[in-house]
Design a protein around this motif. Sequence first.
Motif: not given
Length: 368
Positions: A156, A244-245, A248, A361
């Motif tokens: 991120a 979100k990343e 979750y 990711l």
Amino acid sequence: EKGGYDYFMLKEIAEQPRAVADTLLGRIGADGRLSLDEMRISDQALREVDKVVIVACGTANHAGLIAKYAIEHWAGLPCEVELAHEFRYRDPILSRNTLVIAISQSGETMDTLMAVRHAREQHAKVLGVCNVNGSTLPRECDGVLYTHAGPEIAVASTKAFLTQLVAVYLIALYLAQVRGTKWGDEVFAMIQLLAQMPDKVEKVLETMGPVRDLARSLADAPSVLFLGRHVGFPVALEGALKLKELAYMHAEGFAAGELKHGPIALIEEGLPVIVVVPPRARAVLHDKIVSNIQEIRARGARTIVIAEEGDDAVRPYADTLIEVPAVPTLLQPLVTTVPLQVFACELATAKGHDVDQPRNLAKSVTVE
Ligand code: F6R
């Protein structure tokens, strides 16, 4: 290598004052004017620019959305911001006098590289904003402005984002400087203020304890909404993306003015809503968002308000108030984003997730 931190992400969040300072280094002259010599696009060519188009993905796209406000205001140029993967499958109207700015931390994001190729085929001038020396993006651009965040290991993006903001502010102010705009004095003052930003970011980092407590208390929330106006809107999008990343969790960012056009129907008892409040100096924006906070609170939202220190008008409507140093509106994302990074990181950690390697990711997306 993590410098005593449990995660690279924590280390990278903490490094942001240094990263911002390094990205400014050598770019502000003793006379208070900017010099971006390495950019390799001539001042004459920049004076001929009649439109700016920014292409990027994800967090870098959020930096682009903020750049739009700065470029329109300081440089007086029309500016569009595109997701790179959408841009290249349309028929965007570009010319020799279009300046395309491609923003990419890694310099390897295939969607962004393909957008650059598409732009160059149409003879636009292309300027890259990139963090990785020797990556593909700088080789494909006419000029490049490097961000000096240093290696970003966590998937991120945090410090890369803040330095992308610095880079786009520098570009907007430089365009204003070479083209001359009615904001000459403001441009000069902003350049001075940019130099103070590392200290302001440091101040934010010093006050993050309550944000961590808040994040842990919300680990079981089903959803979190983020609201902002003006440059606070992309900041809201970025806060939602981080959540979100990393956690979750369902999270969405909205322009506060859009609430009554739909999203306000989502508000229910206890729903956490994080609101990014513009400086009081922008009274019109500020007052509007204060009424938005009242509206959602009246419908049961748990309001978490990020506002400049001393903003007493928001205090009565904030269930939690997160204060950041007072800075001009356009620069505010440099201080308002930081609590959102800390919030997402802490909440995800509380849920037991590895914040450096979120599921599904990859650090650079080298496929389309
Ligand atoms: C989010 C994130 C991604 C990247 C995006 C673009 O935290 O890191 O959204 O910002 O994949 O990557 P770069 O900047 O390398 O082109």
